[in-house]
Design a protein around this motif. Structure first.
Motif, short mmCIF file in Angstrom:
data_model
loop_
_atom_site.label_atom_id
_atom_site.label_comp_id
_atom_site.label_asym_id
_atom_site.label_seq_id
_atom_site.Cartn_x
_atom_site.Cartn_y
_atom_site.Cartn_z
N VAL A 196 0.76 -1.40 0.00
CA VAL A 196 -0.10 0.10 0.00
C VAL A 196 0.87 1.26 -0.13
N ALA A 197 0.33 2.19 -0.44
CA ALA A 197 1.29 3.67 -0.56
C ALA A 197 0.97 4.18 0.98
N ALA A 198 2.36 4.80 1.29
CA ALA A 198 2.07 5.40 2.61
C ALA A 198 1.10 6.57 2.55
N PRO A 199 0.28 6.68 3.62
CA PRO A 199 -0.59 7.71 3.67
C PRO A 199 -0.05 9.26 3.75
N PRO A 216 3.94 5.74 14.75
CA PRO A 216 2.69 4.82 15.01
C PRO A 216 2.19 4.79 13.59
N LEU A 217 1.79 3.44 13.31
CA LEU A 217 1.14 3.29 11.95
C LEU A 217 -0.16 3.81 12.09
N PRO A 218 -0.87 4.55 11.21
CA PRO A 218 -2.23 5.09 11.02
C PRO A 218 -3.06 3.90 10.95
N GLU A 219 -4.31 4.14 11.38
CA GLU A 219 -5.17 3.11 11.39
C GLU A 219 -5.61 2.63 9.99
N PRO A 220 -5.80 3.19 8.96
CA PRO A 220 -6.37 2.96 7.65
C PRO A 220 -5.15 1.77 7.24
N VAL A 221 -4.05 1.64 7.53
CA VAL A 221 -3.14 0.71 6.95
C VAL A 221 -3.42 -0.67 7.58
N PRO A 222 -3.44 -1.75 6.67
CA PRO A 222 -3.89 -3.03 7.26
C PRO A 222 -2.76 -3.75 7.86
N LEU A 223 -2.97 -4.60 8.82
CA LEU A 223 -1.88 -5.30 9.36
C LEU A 223 -2.01 -6.94 9.15
N TYR A 224 -1.24 -7.72 9.13
CA TYR A 224 -1.41 -9.02 8.92
C TYR A 224 -0.43 -9.90 10.04
N TYR A 275 2.67 -7.46 10.55
CA TYR A 275 3.44 -6.64 9.45
C TYR A 275 2.41 -5.99 8.53
N THR A 276 2.74 -5.25 7.82
CA THR A 276 2.18 -4.77 6.45
C THR A 276 3.30 -4.29 5.33
N VAL A 277 3.07 -4.13 4.28
CA VAL A 277 3.94 -3.57 3.15
C VAL A 277 3.54 -2.22 2.80
N ILE A 278 4.62 -1.45 2.85
CA ILE A 278 4.45 0.13 2.48
C ILE A 278 5.11 0.34 1.45
N ASP A 279 4.86 1.01 0.46
CA ASP A 279 5.70 1.25 -0.64
C ASP A 279 6.64 0.28 -1.03
N GLY A 280 6.40 -0.89 -0.94
CA GLY A 280 7.52 -2.13 -1.25
C GLY A 280 8.20 -2.53 -0.24
N HIS A 281 8.31 -1.98 1.11
CA HIS A 281 8.85 -2.27 2.26
C HIS A 281 8.10 -3.08 3.22
N THR A 282 8.63 -4.10 3.68
CA THR A 282 7.84 -4.90 4.86
C THR A 282 8.11 -4.31 6.23
N GLU A 287 2.27 -4.35 19.32
CA GLU A 287 0.99 -4.53 19.67
C GLU A 287 0.17 -3.21 19.59
N ASN A 288 0.84 -1.92 19.75
CA ASN A 288 0.52 -0.59 19.82
C ASN A 288 0.70 0.07 18.47
N ARG A 289 1.05 -0.81 17.48
CA ARG A 289 0.97 -0.44 15.90
C ARG A 289 2.16 0.55 15.71
N ASN A 290 2.91 0.58 16.78
CA ASN A 290 4.32 1.35 16.58
C ASN A 290 5.33 0.44 15.66
N ILE A 291 5.93 1.10 14.57
CA ILE A 291 6.93 0.65 13.75
C ILE A 291 8.13 0.23 14.35
N VAL A 292 8.63 -1.15 14.48
CA VAL A 292 9.73 -1.68 15.15
C VAL A 292 11.01 -1.92 14.24
N GLN A 293 10.44 -2.30 12.82
CA GLN A 293 11.71 -2.56 12.08
C GLN A 293 11.02 -2.54 10.53
#
Length: 105
Positions: free
Chosen positions: A50-53, A63-71, A84-91, A96-102
Motif C-alpha cells: 500500500v502507499a504510505a498515507p 505509530p502506523l495510521p489506522e487505515p493501513v492494514p496489518l497481517y 506486518y504490512t507492506v508500505i511502498d514495497g517495504h515490509t 501491539e500498539n501499531r508502532n513501527i519496530v523494524q
C-alpha cells in the motif's frame, strides 16, 4: 477572597508542569534468520503493498495510521509478538500498539 483565587490559579498552573509526559522509543532489531523467514513468508503470501498515507513517514518508532492494514505472522517465522504490512514495497513490522519496530527492505 482574591488571595485565595490567586493562590488557586498559581497551583493550577504549577500542576500543568508536573503533568507532562515523556515518550520513549524502543528500538527492536530482528535477527537475520527471522528477517529471512519474514521475507520468504511475505513473498510467498504476495501481500499487497500500500502507499504510505499522505504526510506519513515510514520510520522506526512512528505509530502506523489506522487505515493501513496489518497481517499476522505465523509462529514458525519466529517473531509472534509482531504483525506486518507492506508500505511502498517495504515490509514493516509493528508491535501491539501499531508502532513501527523494524523496516525490512
Amino acid at each position: 477572597m482574591k488571595p485565595f483565587l490567586i493562590a488557586a490559579g498559581l497551583a493550577l498552573l504549577a500542576s500543568g508542569a508536573v503533568a507532562q509526559t515523556t515518550t520513549t522509543v524502543t528500538t527492536t532489531t530482528i535477527e537475520e534468520p527471522q528477517v529471512d523467514s519474514i521475507r520468504t513468508y511475505v513473498t510467498r503470501e504476495r501481500t499487497t503493498s500500500v502507499a504510505a498515507p499522505d504526510g506519513f513517514d515510514v520510520i522506526v518508532g512512528a505509530p502506523l495510521p489506522e487505515p493501513v492494514p496489518l497481517y499476522k505472522l505465523p509462529e514458525d517465522v519466529g517473531v509472534p509478538a509482531y504483525q506486518y504490512t507492506v508500505i511502498d514495497g517495504h515490509t514493516v513490522l509493528v508491535d501491539e500498539n501499531r508502532n513501527i519496530v523494524q523496516i525490512i527492505d
